[in-house]
Design an enzyme around this catalytic site. Structure first.
Site: not given
Ligand code: SF4
Length: 451
Positions: A2, A232, A279, A340-341, A377
């Site tokens: 977001c 992150c 990306s 790729d990323d 996550c």
């Molecule tokens: S767990 Fe979530 S916040 Fe942590 S690195 Fe992975 S995507 Fe980012």
């Protein structure tokens, strides 16, 4: 993910609209703006991209304060039916936030006596209830920070014209601001503020910008006791625009270094290096530079098809098929290193391997500028369960077979942190989340509340 934006000063709603356009890559399901005009806060928004979702009414021209949001849903329902900003139940406080609150159900039950299925609504109601007790938005947010557990970069306005922009104590998500003559501006990414020519600073982890009704009355102040920031890792890998800076590190520069480090561990022979656009491009350039191999494009990406990874599940496959087309003059008979990323669910890589082979690629060696994603996550990315992750429980050879590529190589966690030059949240790579999380319980919570 977001994106959030805010503005205090003349023509606030239009300024937030402009900032949201610059943040569109962070959320494409819905968008909204809340603005303060004629003593009350009005909310406009709906499903779709900013240009489809937001029609500013005439009253918005008088807005002096506004906040806005582009939605990539990671809590609540998919689609654009739910959008932010969200009003507290009395309409005195509106908030927009990027991240996830992992204890929102408990806080709703225990403090507000309601059951919640969307963390954003809980945050709005909680901050408003605390605002009524404390009488100041800054104090309400400080109090809320003692209760909220999770990742959040949020913006908030009150019907009295206060504006705040706050970042959680671990600084998991980005947030930046600019304060100048007659304005205060906030955006999730520095690139959005750059686009309006505004000299920015980042909101520190565990800090907030608080403005008491006027840009002249803005101060960066503490929100909660600090921790070492744990941004992150995925922001650097995928989400941020390459021209954005997060915790002092430019995303493009970090990605180039990720590609270089990946290349140093690789010996596979190939004719060319190509990115998965867009990306994977910065990392592919770094990889090609490091190995001295020709760099070219093998895929055309339709930039009007949107970002497939952040689309709701029902739309991902259709979007993916429309999104890429091979460039035959560079694929036919070639041994391709495709950079790729990241590889999360594996849908994109599997589809690309298929269409590249159909257009004559002799070998496809997938090089991934991040470690295997093996854990969910709960801090702002929509990967709430292990079962959907292609790398979970599979060896490298098994992943290659599932994806249909000749070989696969990932970046290691240490190389990732060294490429960024910061300690990161590495939870989804099987490393550490910024704070302990009950993964099994949260898998259930975040899967149940998604429809
Ligand atoms: S767990 Fe979530 S916040 Fe942590 S690195 Fe992975 S995507 Fe980012």
């Amino acid at each position: 993910m977001c994106g959030v934006a805010a503005w205090l000063g003349d023509d606030a709603a239009s300024a937030v609209y402009e900032l949201l356009l610059e943040l569109q890559h962070r959320g494409q399901e819905a968008a909204g703006i809340a603005f303060l005009a004629n003593g009350g806060i009005r909310l406009v928004g709906g499903p779709g991209l900013v240009r489809e979702a937001i029609r500013l009414p005439a009253a918005a021209a008088r807005a002096w304060a506004a906040i806005g949001h582009v939605r990539y849903s990671t809590s609540g329902r998919y689609g654009g039916e739910q959008y932010q900003p969200v009003a507290g139940s009395k309409g005195l406080v509106h908030i927009a936030f990027n991240g996830n609150i992992v204890n929102y159900r408990e806080l709703g039950r225990e403090l507000l006596g309601r059951s919640y299925t969307w963390d954003a609504q809980l945050v709005a109601d909680l901050v408003e209830a605390l605002y009524l007790e404390q009488g100041s938005l800054a104090d309400a947010l400080r109090e809320a920070a003692q209760l909220l557990r999770g990742a959040y970069s949020l913006v908030a306005i009150t019907s009295r014209g206060e504006l705040a922009a706050a970042r959680d104590p671990y600084g998991v998500r980005p947030l930046a601001y600019a304060v100048g003559d007659g304005y205060a501006a906030v955006a999730s990414e520095t690139a959005a503020l750059d686009s309006l020519g505004l000299p920015w600073r980042e909101v520190g982890a565990g800090r907030m910008l608080y403005c008491n009704g006027s840009p002249k009355d803005c101060v960066e102040t503490g929100l909660a006791s600090g921790h070492e920031p744990r941004p992150c890792a995925f922001e650097y890998i995928y989400f941020l625009r390459p021209d954005s800076v997060f915790e002092g590190v430019e995303a493009h520069a970090a990605r180039l270094e990720m590609g270089r480090r990946l290349a140093r561990r690789d010996t596979v022979e190939a004719d060319l290096v190509a990115p998965v656009p867009d990306s994977g491009r910065s990392a592919a350039i770094g990889y090609a530079l490091e190995r001295g191999l020709p760099y070219t494009e093998v895929l055309y990406r339709n930039r009007y098809a949107g970002r497939a990874f952040i689309a709701p599940p029902g739309e991902r496959n259709g979007r993916l098929k429309r999104k890429f087309n091979p460039i035959r003059s560079t694929t036919w008979g070639r041994r391709i290193i495709l950079v790729d990323d990241s590889v999360v669910r594996g849908d994109t890589s599997r589809w690309l391997a298929r269409i590249l082979r159909r257009s004559g690629a002799r070998e496809i060696h997938l090089r991934v500028a991040s470690p295997p994603v093996v854990m969910p996550c709960f801090l702002g990315i929509d990967t709430p369960s292990r079962g959907e992750l292609v790398a979970h429980g599979r060896s490298g050879d098994e992943i290659s077979r599932v994806l249909g590529v000749d070989s696969i190589l990932y970046l290691g966690m240490r190389d990732l942190e060294e490429a960024v030059g910061r300690r990161l949240c590495l939870g989804c790579f099987g490393g550490a989340y910024p704070f302990p999380l009950d993964v099994a319980r949260l898998e259930k919570v975040f899967t149940e509340d998604r429809r």
